[in-house]
Write an enzyme that holds these catalytic residues in place. Sequence first.
Site, PDB file in Angstrom:
ATOM      1  N   GLN A 138       3.681 -19.328  21.537  1.00  0.00           N
ATOM      2  CA  GLN A 138       2.989 -19.165  22.824  1.00  0.00           C
ATOM      3  C   GLN A 138       3.800 -18.301  23.810  1.00  0.00           C
ATOM      4  O   GLN A 138       3.321 -17.271  24.303  1.00  0.00           O
ATOM      5  CB  GLN A 138       2.729 -20.539  23.443  1.00  0.00           C
ATOM      6  N   ASP A 139       5.025 -18.698  24.076  1.00  0.00           N
ATOM      7  CA  ASP A 139       5.794 -18.017  25.124  1.00  0.00           C
ATOM      8  C   ASP A 139       6.216 -16.618  24.694  1.00  0.00           C
ATOM      9  O   ASP A 139       6.125 -15.669  25.473  1.00  0.00           O
ATOM     10  CB  ASP A 139       7.044 -18.836  25.478  1.00  0.00           C
ATOM     11  N   SER A 199       9.713 -27.376  18.709  1.00  0.00           N
ATOM     12  CA  SER A 199       9.069 -27.570  20.001  1.00  0.00           C
ATOM     13  C   SER A 199       9.137 -29.028  20.426  1.00  0.00           C
ATOM     14  O   SER A 199       9.489 -29.906  19.631  1.00  0.00           O
ATOM     15  CB  SER A 199       7.644 -27.038  19.995  1.00  0.00           C
ATOM     16  N   SER A 224      14.494 -26.696  28.890  1.00  0.00           N
ATOM     17  CA  SER A 224      13.355 -27.608  28.995  1.00  0.00           C
ATOM     18  C   SER A 224      13.617 -28.736  29.982  1.00  0.00           C
ATOM     19  O   SER A 224      14.755 -29.207  30.112  1.00  0.00           O
ATOM     20  CB  SER A 224      13.120 -28.215  27.611  1.00  0.00           C
ATOM     21  N   GLU A 230      13.112 -31.569  29.346  1.00  0.00           N
ATOM     22  CA  GLU A 230      13.611 -32.708  28.564  1.00  0.00           C
ATOM     23  C   GLU A 230      15.107 -32.946  28.790  1.00  0.00           C
ATOM     24  O   GLU A 230      15.610 -33.997  28.443  1.00  0.00           O
ATOM     25  CB  GLU A 230      13.335 -32.512  27.079  1.00  0.00           C
ATOM     26  N   TYR A 247      15.924 -33.630  20.967  1.00  0.00           N
ATOM     27  CA  TYR A 247      15.463 -32.341  21.504  1.00  0.00           C
ATOM     28  C   TYR A 247      16.139 -32.062  22.857  1.00  0.00           C
ATOM     29  O   TYR A 247      16.700 -30.988  23.080  1.00  0.00           O
ATOM     30  CB  TYR A 247      13.940 -32.386  21.657  1.00  0.00           C
ATOM     31  N   LYS A 306      18.932 -29.100  23.774  1.00  0.00           N
ATOM     32  CA  LYS A 306      18.676 -28.120  24.840  1.00  0.00           C
ATOM     33  C   LYS A 306      19.780 -28.192  25.903  1.00  0.00           C
ATOM     34  O   LYS A 306      20.162 -27.178  26.487  1.00  0.00           O
ATOM     35  CB  LYS A 306      17.310 -28.384  25.481  1.00  0.00           C
ATOM     36  N   ARG A 326      -1.481 -22.720  23.124  1.00  0.00           N
ATOM     37  CA  ARG A 326      -0.736 -23.963  22.919  1.00  0.00           C
ATOM     38  C   ARG A 326      -1.190 -24.589  21.605  1.00  0.00           C
ATOM     39  O   ARG A 326      -2.385 -24.514  21.261  1.00  0.00           O
ATOM     40  CB  ARG A 326      -1.047 -24.904  24.085  1.00  0.00           C
ATOM     41  N   ARG A 345      -4.109 -29.010  24.987  1.00  0.00           N
ATOM     42  CA  ARG A 345      -4.932 -28.285  24.004  1.00  0.00           C
ATOM     43  C   ARG A 345      -5.744 -29.255  23.159  1.00  0.00           C
ATOM     44  O   ARG A 345      -6.878 -28.972  22.794  1.00  0.00           O
ATOM     45  CB  ARG A 345      -4.024 -27.410  23.149  1.00  0.00           C
TER      46      ARG A 345
END
Length: 321
Positions: A12-13, A82, A123, A125, A147, A151, A182, A189
Amino acid sequence: MKTTLITGIAGQDGSYLAEQLLVKGYRVIGAVRDPKAAKERLPEGLKNSVELLTWDMLDQRRMTEVLEEYRPTEIYNFAAYSSGAGMFDDPVGIGEINGLAVARILEAIRAADTNIHFCQASSREIFGEAVESPQTEATMTNPRSPYGAAKLYADAMVRIYRQRYDLFACSAILFNHESPRRSLEFVTRKITHEAVKIKLGLANDLYLGNLDAQRDWGFAGDYVRAMWLMLQQERADDYVVATGKAHSVRELCELAFGRLGLDYRDYVCEDASSFRPVEPALLVGSSAKANSELGWTPEVGFKELVHMMVDADLKHLSENI
Ligand code: GDP
């Protein structure tokens, strides 16, 4: 001509950023695990306008060779496991790709060309069970998943390389960002896609987790624009990228079904077995710093975003019935 290297370009990005940089006249190189598979996943408009080359997030020597050969002026790193439900599935793999591989890229930049500007997709997160709300660049980090921990390690390395080696390296601390691109495991989505299926008679109902869960949802195209702005500054720094507004899953349902002339209450069922624990503090970001230093504000609001996603799903599914 500026040259950019984008990892994760088929996602996506990466694909939104590639489109924006092509319009600006950049040469765009997608650094991917498997060029053939990546080409298939790319949106039509990008298939013949970006160059794809093999890049292995575990192979630092190859990274250095690529940088020496292609001489990118900017690198954006989107290659990662992701977030979402899979954040606990492969903790070691997540640590390798979302964390350690960023150290490899930074080392490759040091070896190949210290003038490269680097942007890491970080993120929200990293805040995990946030200690305050809204979260800013100064909020204490408190990851709650492998995750988030990976990050966070990547962010620390970005900061260390900026301080110790004077690299132009930045982290964009991205809050949830969505679009018609997405994937279906994310709640936005999942809702827009299923609502359209219901509208078209292809499904009867939609099972969701907690409808009162809230998120700060923005449009992916706006968020990658913030990342580009970060690399155009005099000085490298980290920025929170968020809308500053929280919305519930219920509001999302209302808007998505409403766009199709339906009442979500007739179709949506709450499924207690897929409830995730509700966060103690509201996950909402403050982009005051990005606003004042980069002049960045999101252009697409929540309602517009949901409508954009519903409309895209409607077009796509109607054409493929
Ligand atoms: P996340 O912020 O990375 O976890 O992104 P998601 O889109 O997966 O989830 C956003 C929020 O929606 C979370 O608080 C989920 O608990 C909530 N949610 C409620 N129902 C669902 C569902 O059916 N699927 C997903 N993925 N999330 C759901």
